[in-house]
Design a protein around this motif. Structure first.
Motif, PDB file in Angstrom:
ATOM      1  N   ALA A  56       0.803  -1.074   0.051  1.00 24.06           N
ATOM      2  CA  ALA A  56      -0.080  -0.158  -0.078  1.00 24.06           C
ATOM      3  C   ALA A  56       0.792   1.126   0.072  1.00 24.06           C
ATOM      4  CB  ALA A  56      -0.896   0.011   1.332  1.00 24.06           C
ATOM      5  N   THR A  57       0.964   1.950  -1.205  1.00 24.16           N
ATOM      6  CA  THR A  57       1.653   3.248  -1.179  1.00 24.16           C
ATOM      7  C   THR A  57       1.048   4.110  -2.136  1.00 24.16           C
ATOM      8  OG1 THR A  57       2.647   2.512  -3.446  1.00 24.16           O
ATOM      9  CG2 THR A  57       3.951   1.589  -1.416  1.00 24.16           C
ATOM     10  N   GLU A  58       1.430   5.362  -2.297  1.00 24.34           N
ATOM     11  CA  GLU A  58       1.020   6.480  -2.968  1.00 24.34           C
ATOM     12  C   GLU A  58       0.676   5.909  -4.456  1.00 24.34           C
ATOM     13  OE1 GLU A  58       2.947  10.080  -3.153  1.00 24.34           O
ATOM     14  OE2 GLU A  58       3.117  10.486  -1.138  1.00 24.34           O
ATOM     15  N   MET A  59       1.643   4.972  -4.872  1.00 21.35           N
ATOM     16  CA  MET A  59       1.507   4.563  -6.494  1.00 21.35           C
ATOM     17  C   MET A  59       0.222   3.473  -6.565  1.00 21.35           C
ATOM     18  SD  MET A  59       4.498   3.583  -8.973  1.00 21.35           S
ATOM     19  CE  MET A  59       4.840   1.667  -8.427  1.00 21.35           C
ATOM     20  N   THR A  60       0.193   2.948  -5.467  1.00 19.92           N
ATOM     21  CA  THR A  60      -0.984   1.654  -5.320  1.00 19.92           C
ATOM     22  C   THR A  60      -2.099   1.983  -5.133  1.00 19.92           C
ATOM     23  OG1 THR A  60      -0.185   0.730  -3.560  1.00 19.92           O
ATOM     24  CG2 THR A  60       0.779   0.022  -5.556  1.00 19.92           C
ATOM     25  N   ALA A  61      -2.316   3.289  -4.561  1.00 20.91           N
ATOM     26  CA  ALA A  61      -3.525   3.831  -3.788  1.00 20.91           C
ATOM     27  C   ALA A  61      -4.679   3.681  -4.593  1.00 20.91           C
ATOM     28  CB  ALA A  61      -3.255   5.277  -3.433  1.00 20.91           C
ATOM     29  N   PRO A  62      -4.658   3.849  -5.802  1.00 16.70           N
ATOM     30  CA  PRO A  62      -5.942   3.726  -6.635  1.00 16.70           C
ATOM     31  C   PRO A  62      -6.281   2.010  -6.577  1.00 16.70           C
ATOM     32  CG  PRO A  62      -4.732   4.924  -7.871  1.00 16.70           C
ATOM     33  CD  PRO A  62      -3.721   4.425  -6.997  1.00 16.70           C
ATOM     34  N   LEU A  63      -5.408   1.130  -6.396  1.00 17.75           N
ATOM     35  CA  LEU A  63      -5.908  -0.028  -6.521  1.00 17.75           C
ATOM     36  C   LEU A  63      -6.107  -0.447  -5.106  1.00 17.75           C
ATOM     37  CD1 LEU A  63      -2.615  -1.576  -8.478  1.00 17.75           C
ATOM     38  CD2 LEU A  63      -4.831  -1.034  -9.423  1.00 17.75           C
ATOM     39  N   VAL A  64      -5.691  -0.282  -4.072  1.00 16.30           N
ATOM     40  CA  VAL A  64      -6.071  -0.328  -2.604  1.00 16.30           C
ATOM     41  C   VAL A  64      -7.402   0.037  -2.540  1.00 16.30           C
ATOM     42  CG1 VAL A  64      -5.616   0.196  -0.191  1.00 16.30           C
ATOM     43  CG2 VAL A  64      -3.806  -0.178  -1.662  1.00 16.30           C
ATOM     44  N   GLN A  65      -7.937   1.187  -2.973  1.00 21.43           N
ATOM     45  CA  GLN A  65      -9.389   1.573  -3.055  1.00 21.43           C
ATOM     46  C   GLN A  65     -10.107   0.981  -4.040  1.00 21.43           C
ATOM     47  OE1 GLN A  65      -8.482   5.896  -3.693  1.00 21.43           O
ATOM     48  NE2 GLN A  65      -7.099   5.983  -2.066  1.00 21.43           N
ATOM     49  N   ASP A  66      -9.647   0.216  -4.733  1.00 20.14           N
ATOM     50  CA  ASP A  66     -10.565  -0.611  -5.615  1.00 20.14           C
ATOM     51  C   ASP A  66     -10.848  -1.863  -5.051  1.00 20.14           C
ATOM     52  OD1 ASP A  66     -11.523  -2.225  -7.460  1.00 20.14           O
ATOM     53  OD2 ASP A  66     -10.629  -1.678  -9.207  1.00 20.14           O
ATOM     54  N   GLU A  67     -12.054  -1.860  -4.385  1.00 23.70           N
ATOM     55  CA  GLU A  67     -12.352  -3.096  -3.408  1.00 23.70           C
ATOM     56  C   GLU A  67     -12.413  -4.634  -4.154  1.00 23.70           C
ATOM     57  OE1 GLU A  67     -12.944  -5.484  -0.159  1.00 23.70           O
ATOM     58  OE2 GLU A  67     -12.372  -3.201  -0.208  1.00 23.70           O
ATOM     59  N   GLN A  68     -12.740  -4.470  -5.530  1.00 28.20           N
ATOM     60  CA  GLN A  68     -12.401  -5.711  -6.138  1.00 28.20           C
ATOM     61  C   GLN A  68     -11.342  -6.265  -6.376  1.00 28.20           C
ATOM     62  OE1 GLN A  68     -14.683  -5.614 -10.263  1.00 28.20           O
ATOM     63  NE2 GLN A  68     -14.231  -7.708 -10.460  1.00 28.20           N
ATOM     64  N   PHE A  69     -10.297  -5.276  -6.578  1.00 23.61           N
ATOM     65  CA  PHE A  69      -9.076  -5.690  -6.584  1.00 23.61           C
ATOM     66  C   PHE A  69      -8.251  -5.948  -5.612  1.00 23.61           C
ATOM     67  CE2 PHE A  69      -4.345  -4.895  -7.208  1.00 23.61           C
ATOM     68  CZ  PHE A  69      -4.014  -5.451  -8.559  1.00 23.61           C
ATOM     69  N   SER A  70      -8.478  -5.079  -4.687  1.00 15.94           N
ATOM     70  CA  SER A  70      -7.932  -5.177  -3.229  1.00 15.94           C
ATOM     71  C   SER A  70      -8.418  -6.492  -2.483  1.00 15.94           C
ATOM     72  CB  SER A  70      -8.576  -4.170  -2.065  1.00 15.94           C
ATOM     73  OG  SER A  70      -7.567  -4.045  -1.266  1.00 15.94           O
ATOM     74  N   SER A  71      -9.670  -6.896  -2.881  1.00 13.77           N
ATOM     75  CA  SER A  71     -10.161  -8.129  -2.182  1.00 13.77           C
ATOM     76  C   SER A  71      -9.210  -9.514  -3.197  1.00 13.77           C
ATOM     77  CB  SER A  71     -11.658  -8.515  -2.661  1.00 13.77           C
ATOM     78  OG  SER A  71     -12.050  -9.545  -2.280  1.00 13.77           O
ATOM     79  N   TRP A  72      -9.070  -9.203  -4.400  1.00  7.24           N
ATOM     80  CA  TRP A  72      -8.119 -10.052  -5.234  1.00  7.24           C
ATOM     81  C   TRP A  72      -6.912 -10.388  -4.461  1.00  7.24           C
ATOM     82  CZ3 TRP A  72      -3.667  -9.712  -7.683  1.00  7.24           C
ATOM     83  CH2 TRP A  72      -3.194 -10.806  -8.417  1.00  7.24           C
ATOM     84  N   VAL A  73      -6.249  -9.210  -3.980  1.00  7.28           N
ATOM     85  CA  VAL A  73      -4.704  -9.173  -3.523  1.00  7.28           C
ATOM     86  C   VAL A  73      -4.998 -10.067  -2.275  1.00  7.28           C
ATOM     87  CG1 VAL A  73      -2.979  -7.736  -2.529  1.00  7.28           C
ATOM     88  CG2 VAL A  73      -3.722  -7.051  -4.730  1.00  7.28           C
ATOM     89  N   ARG A  74      -6.035  -9.706  -1.692  1.00 10.67           N
ATOM     90  CA  ARG A  74      -5.981 -10.446   0.047  1.00 10.67           C
ATOM     91  C   ARG A  74      -6.070 -11.722  -0.378  1.00 10.67           C
ATOM     92  NH1 ARG A  74      -9.177  -5.674   1.195  1.00 10.67           N
ATOM     93  NH2 ARG A  74     -11.066  -7.021   0.741  1.00 10.67           N
ATOM     94  N   GLY A  75      -7.146 -12.168  -1.323  1.00 10.24           N
ATOM     95  CA  GLY A  75      -7.234 -13.562  -1.356  1.00 10.24           C
ATOM     96  C   GLY A  75      -6.230 -14.336  -2.064  1.00 10.24           C
ATOM     97  N   ARG A  76      -5.385 -13.840  -2.838  1.00 10.01           N
ATOM     98  CA  ARG A  76      -4.280 -14.190  -3.604  1.00 10.01           C
ATOM     99  C   ARG A  76      -3.045 -14.529  -2.769  1.00 10.01           C
ATOM    100  NH1 ARG A  76      -0.808 -16.493  -5.499  1.00 10.01           N
ATOM    101  NH2 ARG A  76      -0.084 -16.830  -7.756  1.00 10.01           N
ATOM    102  N   THR A  77      -2.835 -13.622  -1.815  1.00 12.83           N
ATOM    103  CA  THR A  77      -1.777 -13.350  -0.934  1.00 12.83           C
ATOM    104  C   THR A  77      -1.973 -14.299   0.222  1.00 12.83           C
ATOM    105  OG1 THR A  77      -1.282 -11.028  -1.513  1.00 12.83           O
ATOM    106  CG2 THR A  77      -0.199 -11.859   0.460  1.00 12.83           C
TER     107      THR A  77
END
Length: 252
Positions: free
Chosen positions: A190-211
């Motif tokens: 979670a950084t400035e560069m990835t902030a839009p991805l962190v705020q995208d719940e669909q993508f963020s949920s994928w990250v949490r599930g994939r990690t």
């Protein structure tokens, strides 16, 4: 613990006005290094330097563009007037998300210059001094995308994959001079560069599930690897990449 003590070492961290670079600079300073922040945005660089200073850390800054060979040579020469640089962290990087069929040559060149070519330019400028001084540490910030591709990240993936191989090439040529060159490969942080991805719940949920760890990384969690690779503890570690990704690269 003395193996991890960076007291008396001088470190340059490129792209350290914010995000991962700023966190790595903070961590090295906390472990005793005299750290020099670097960035292209003079205002952001000054703010970052003041921020670390307010935390009681002794840091300096160097404002030059790491994608410009002439600027790198002038900037590094000025830094070396103040003494040798023992540690270089090539961290400067950008992301431009665009499908490969649509990416312009200008965007492609911009991403490769910032993420890959800059590491060569700064390393070239500092390696002769490290050789003369009997050794040094060069660390490059890679990515999971040094190994894996993802839609719309073609230029970034190509640059970070190239950076992984540049680490190995520098090891092949400079290890005999007691220079250790290694990489750190962050997963999703979670950084400035990835902030839009962190705020995208669909993508963020994928990250949490994939990690396997079930979450995004905190940039502070990269400091341990950076300190290790900057210290005497890693004196026989060369040409390697440490992936700090919560286990993402280990599982299908």
């Amino acid at each position: 613990m003395t193996h991890f003590d960076l007291t008396g070492r001088r470190a340059l961290v490129t792209g350290s006005s914010s995000g991962i670079g700023l966190e790595l600079a903070r961590g090295l300073s906390q472990h005793g290094a005299a750290v020099i922040l670097n960035g292209r945005d003079e205002g952001k660089l000054a703010a970052a330097t003041a921020q670390l200073g307010s935390e009681g850390l002794s840091v300096d800054s160097a404002h030059f563009d790491v994608t410009d060979k002439a600027a790198v040579q002038v900037g590094v020469a000025a830094l070396l007037e103040g003494g040798p640089i023992d540690i270089l962290i090539n961290n400067a990087g950008i992301q431009r998300r665009v499908p490969l069929l649509e990416v312009s040559l200008e965007t492609w060149d911009e991403v490769l210059r910032t993420n890959l070519t800059s590491a060569l330019l700064v390393s070239q400028a500092l390696a002769p001094q490290m050789i003369e001084c009997g050794g040094g540490k060069i660390i490059c910030t890679l990515s999971l995308m040094s190994e894996l591709g993802r839609r719309t990240t073609g230029p970034y993936t190509a640059a970070k994959g190239g950076l992984k191989m540049l680490v190995k090439a520098m090891c092949a040529e400079w290890a005999e001079h007691n220079i250790q060159i290694n990489g750190i490969g962050p997963g999703y942080f979670a950084t400035e560069m990835t902030a839009p991805l962190v705020q995208d719940e669909q993508f963020s949920s994928w990250v949490r599930g994939r990690t396997p760890a079930g979450r995004w990384g905190d940039p502070a969690e990269l400091v341990g690897a950076a300190v290790f690779l900057s210290s005497r503890a890693s004196n026989f570690v060369n040409g390697q990449v440490i992936y700090v990704d919560g286990g993402m690269s280990a599982v299908l």
